[in-house]
Design a protein around this motif. Structure first.
Motif, short mmCIF file in Angstrom:
data_model
loop_
_atom_site.label_atom_id
_atom_site.label_comp_id
_atom_site.label_asym_id
_atom_site.label_seq_id
_atom_site.Cartn_x
_atom_site.Cartn_y
_atom_site.Cartn_z
N ILE A 1 0.84 -1.21 0.00
CA ILE A 1 0.00 0.00 0.00
C ILE A 1 0.86 1.24 0.00
CG2 ILE A 1 -1.64 1.33 1.37
CD1 ILE A 1 -2.66 -1.39 2.40
N GLN B 1 -16.19 43.93 -30.63
CA GLN B 1 -17.00 42.72 -30.51
C GLN B 1 -18.38 42.92 -31.13
OE1 GLN B 1 -16.81 42.14 -26.26
NE2 GLN B 1 -14.59 42.22 -26.44
N THR C 1 -6.26 -7.24 8.23
CA THR C 1 -6.20 -7.42 6.78
C THR C 1 -7.55 -7.16 6.13
OG1 THR C 1 -6.51 -9.73 7.24
CG2 THR C 1 -4.27 -9.04 6.68
N GLN D 1 -7.76 -3.59 5.20
CA GLN D 1 -6.87 -3.36 4.05
C GLN D 1 -7.52 -3.81 2.76
OE1 GLN D 1 -3.09 -5.13 4.63
NE2 GLN D 1 -2.53 -3.75 6.28
N ILE E 1 -8.06 -1.08 -0.23
CA ILE E 1 -7.19 -1.04 -1.42
C ILE E 1 -7.93 -0.65 -2.71
CG2 ILE E 1 -5.78 -2.46 -2.96
CD1 ILE E 1 -4.66 -3.80 -0.47
N LEU F 1 -8.48 3.03 -2.71
CA LEU F 1 -7.24 3.77 -2.91
C LEU F 1 -6.84 3.77 -4.38
CD1 LEU F 1 -4.95 2.87 0.10
CD2 LEU F 1 -5.79 5.12 -0.59
N LEU F 2 -7.07 2.62 -5.01
CA LEU F 2 -6.65 2.51 -6.41
C LEU F 2 -7.50 3.38 -7.33
CD1 LEU F 2 -5.80 -1.28 -6.69
CD2 LEU F 2 -4.23 0.66 -6.75
N PRO G 1 -7.16 8.16 -7.48
CA PRO G 1 -6.57 9.13 -8.42
C PRO G 1 -7.48 9.43 -9.61
CG PRO G 1 -4.98 7.43 -7.85
CD PRO G 1 -6.27 7.01 -7.28
N PHE H 1 -17.71 32.72 -26.94
CA PHE H 1 -16.71 33.07 -25.92
C PHE H 1 -15.49 33.74 -26.50
CE2 PHE H 1 -13.39 29.97 -26.42
CZ PHE H 1 -13.99 28.77 -26.79
N ASN H 2 -15.20 33.51 -27.78
CA ASN H 2 -13.96 34.08 -28.30
C ASN H 2 -14.17 35.42 -28.99
OD1 ASN H 2 -11.12 33.21 -28.39
ND2 ASN H 2 -11.40 33.61 -30.56
N MET I 1 -17.19 37.39 -26.43
CA MET I 1 -16.88 37.32 -24.99
C MET I 1 -18.14 37.26 -24.14
SD MET I 1 -13.33 39.01 -24.85
CE MET I 1 -12.31 38.97 -26.32
N TYR J 1 -19.63 35.03 -21.99
CA TYR J 1 -19.33 33.77 -21.31
C TYR J 1 -20.56 33.05 -20.80
CZ TYR J 1 -14.63 35.63 -21.63
OH TYR J 1 -13.47 36.15 -22.11
N ARG K 1 -23.65 33.12 -22.07
CA ARG K 1 -24.31 32.46 -23.20
C ARG K 1 -23.52 31.25 -23.65
NH1 ARG K 1 -26.45 37.43 -26.99
NH2 ARG K 1 -28.27 37.91 -25.72
#
Lengths: 381, 282
Positions: free
Chosen positions: A7, A367, B3, B6, B10, B13-14, B17, B242-243, B246, B248, B250
């Motif tokens: 672990i 714009q 155990t 554990q 486990i 924990l895996l 991420p 957005f570009n 601008m 944002y 909408r």
């Protein structure tokens, strides 16, 4: 017990993966100056060359120039966002020592970050400043222009022997030569943007071009009428007028001879003639009144941690050495007298004068102009 | 340490991420933009105006209609080409079909941008086709670029090989003995297709369809390079919001609308995956 060792291993690997590694300090006691810029890849490689030259120069004994680059596509807006956020978070001594700011962006910086966001420039710290010929329309005491470029009319001299010289002659030429002119949709590139802006603002007093006052948007009608009247005469495909996307879109049409003329950025045309993308027969001419151009400038945010270093880099950027690199690599207009700069590109740009650049600074109206174009011109049948 | 604990800990924990990554980079941004889509751009108060805009503005409505039209056409044409193609690849033992099967993988290795430019080079009004035509004194200008046709052609370029891959894989899972025994008792080709091949492969075909649908609703590169100025695919309309403008709030609303359109097909995907055929239930 063995299991807990396993672990532990898993946890170690995971945390190592998550942490990453980020730490950098100056080398050999030199103070690092970080310069922030953005744009396409050719700008990035040019900046890296400039940093190498700086670090080898006299200044390089004291300072180490480091380039942080935000590639276009990841949205250049974020440099503004990042610096403003840093200021709002109350940070001082950041690595935003020197940042690229266009004159059009200055207003946005000042409205978001406050009028005192930037350091007022002390020209006594920059011996080269007296040589700068380019003039900014706003922010002269804050911004230092270091390269320029402008939109011009690019044309195929094999087909067009007598190009138009005024905007009115150009509009007439478009009508006389149906399908031989194109401009890119303005929201996708500055060349088409400049064509639209000048077509609209040529009908207005010159002061309108540097004002973000709402009242001018009510005067746009004659300009849009002109664009609508020209619409059927532009390049067509499949029986419909087409405004290609991106500056490159119209240059591609010019390269494969579908059109004979298009508004284009000087630096882009110079680079593409040099690399063989555009044929040698492509020539450039400026209109009267001119298409708009752009002066790229640097500014020193007050939150930067190395002001003296920033001045040193700024001074270097307007030196003959740096200006030559910019002209060689990017076809950028020198902001100093170009007559004593030796570069293969000098010939192509020598007829355009950086001190008479027409710049637009219409702020948020820009714009609205794009939106109005999308609603009224793009939707035309 | 016991155990037992554990053993239970486990697995968690895996997955921690990946779970953290999804929460941080998928769930949080989605929630964030949903909240923003209900905000008034100036006052920050609750409003439905951002959504109403897309369902009342005639230009935006035609953008939505256009996107659905292009996507549905793409899906139908993809299926029309890919399904018979897969059957050919599965049941033909000729050397040609092996070759085509290998070639079919190739587009997966060509970067999208390169593919778009390559096709543009061929079909534009001064492209390869036009130049070959000129040798014979013809001026072929198909006018394919800058409209829905070129977007659909490009989409088919990407999606037919992809759908074929999925469907062929499913068909290879079909045992030859099943078909042979059907043939032995005198089933016609049509019967074999309708009673065996189709029921055993339609699920995978549907899964391919949902993938094609989802990846095309929000596509950007293809319509940006070969699409016209109006109407626009939603990916481009979003980029504009957005570009260029601008706007944002909408932009957030539009992304959520696109998310909803996509979830129709993910619903089908999940439904098909969970549903068991009658003979599978036991």
């Amino acid at each position: 017990m063995k299991n807990s060792v396993k672990i532990l291993c898993v946890l170690l690997v995971v945390s190592a993966l998550l942490m990453g590694c980020a730490s950098n300090g100056a080398e050999d006691g030199k103070k690092t100056v970080t310069i922030w810029s953005y744009g396409s890849d050719n700008v990035k490689t040019t900046f890296e060359k400039l940093a190498n030259a700086f670090n080898k120069s006299e200044h390089g004994k004291k300072y180490q120039m480091k380039v942080e680059f935000i590639s276009s596509g990841s949205n250049a807006q974020s440099l503004l966002d990042r610096t403003i956020a840093a200021k709002k978070a109350g940070k001082k001594n950041t690595d935003y020592d020197l940042i690229e700011v266009s004159d059009a962006e200055l207003a946005a910086y000042q409205s978001e970050g406050g009028d005192d966001f930037f350091q007022k420039l002390d020209t006594s710290k920059m011996p080269n400043a007296k040589n700068v010929k380019a003039k900014l329309s706003t922010g002269q005491d804050i911004l230092m222009p270091y390269r320029g470029t402008t939109v011009v009319l690019a044309y195929d001299s094999a087909k067009v022997s007598n190009p138009p010289k005024t905007a009115d002659e150009l509009y007439q030429w478009i009508k006389d030569h149906k399908g031989k002119f194109a401009y890119n949709s303005p929201s996708t590139g500055g060349a088409g943007g400049s064509f639209v802006t000048t077509s609209v603002y040529n009908q207005l007093p010159e002061e309108a071009l540097v004002s973000s006052d709402e009242k001018w948007s009510k005067e746009w009608t004659p300009g849009f009428k002109l664009l609508k009247a020209l619409h059927p005469y532009f390049y067509q495909s499949g029986g419909k007028t087409v405004y290609p996307n991106k500056n490159q879109g119209t240059l591609d049409l010019l390269a494969n001879q579908q059109i004979e003329m298009t508004p284009a950025w000087v630096d882009q045309v110079v680079n593409e003639i040099n690399s063989g993308i555009l044929p040698k027969s492509i020539k450039m001419v400026q209109m009267d009144p001119a298409f708009t151009g752009n002066l790229a400038s640097l500014a020193i945010p007050k939150i930067g941690g190395n002001k003296d270093g920033a001045y040193a880099v700024m001074d270097f950027m307007i030196s003959k050495e740096a200006q030559t690199i910019l002209l060689d690599e990017m076809g950028a207009f020198p902001v100093i007298d170009s007559s004593d700069i030796k570069s293969d590109n000098t010939k192509m740009i020598s007829k355009f004068d950086v001190s008479t650049f027409r710049t637009s600074s219409i702020g948020v109206l820009g714009q609205e102009l794009l939106k109005k174009w999308d609603e009224e011109i793009a939707t035309l049948k | 340490m016991s155990t037992d604990i554990q053993k239970k800990a486990i697995p968690y924990l895996l997955i921690l991420p990946s779970f953290a990554l999804i929460a941080l980079f998928v769930v949080y941004p989605i929630l964030n933009s949903v909240i923003r889509s209900f905000r008034h751009p100036d006052t920050g108060t609750f409003t439905l105006a951002n959504y109403l805009y897309f369902f009342t503005d005639p230009i935006q409505l035609s953008n939505i209609g256009y996107t659905v039209f292009v996507t549905v056409t793409t899906v139908l044409l993809t299926l029309l080409f890919a399904y018979p193609f897969s059957i050919y690849l599965r049941f033909s033992n000729s050397r040609l079909s092996r070759w085509i099967y290998g070639l079919n993988l190739l587009p997966r290795f060509v970067p999208g941008l390169v593919a778009v430019y390559a096709v543009m080079l061929v079909i534009n009004d001064a492209g390869v086709i036009n130049r070959i035509g000129r040798i014979f004194g013809l001026n072929i200008q198909m006018g394919l670029l800058h409209n829905a046709k070129s977007i659909i052609i490009m989409n088919l370029w990407f999606n037919i090989p992809f759908a074929t891959l999925i469907i062929t894989a499913a068909l290879f899972g079909l045992k030859a003995s099943v078909i042979e025994s059907a043939r032995d008792i005198g089933a016609s080709k049509l019967t074999i297709f309708t009673k065996i091949i189709l029921p055993l492969s339609y699920k995978d075909a549907l899964i391919a369809v949902t993938f094609v649908f989802m990846s095309n609703i929000g596509s950007f590169t293809t319509p940006y390079l070969v699409g016209g100025n109006a109407p626009k695919m939603l990916g481009i309309a979003l980029f504009d919001q957005f570009n260029s403008y601008m706007a944002y709030e909408r932009a957030a609303a539009l992304s959520f609308i696109m998310f909803l359109i996509c979830s129709i097909s993910s619903f089908i995907y999940i439904y098909v995956n969970l549903k068991e055929s009658k003979w599978e239930q036991r």
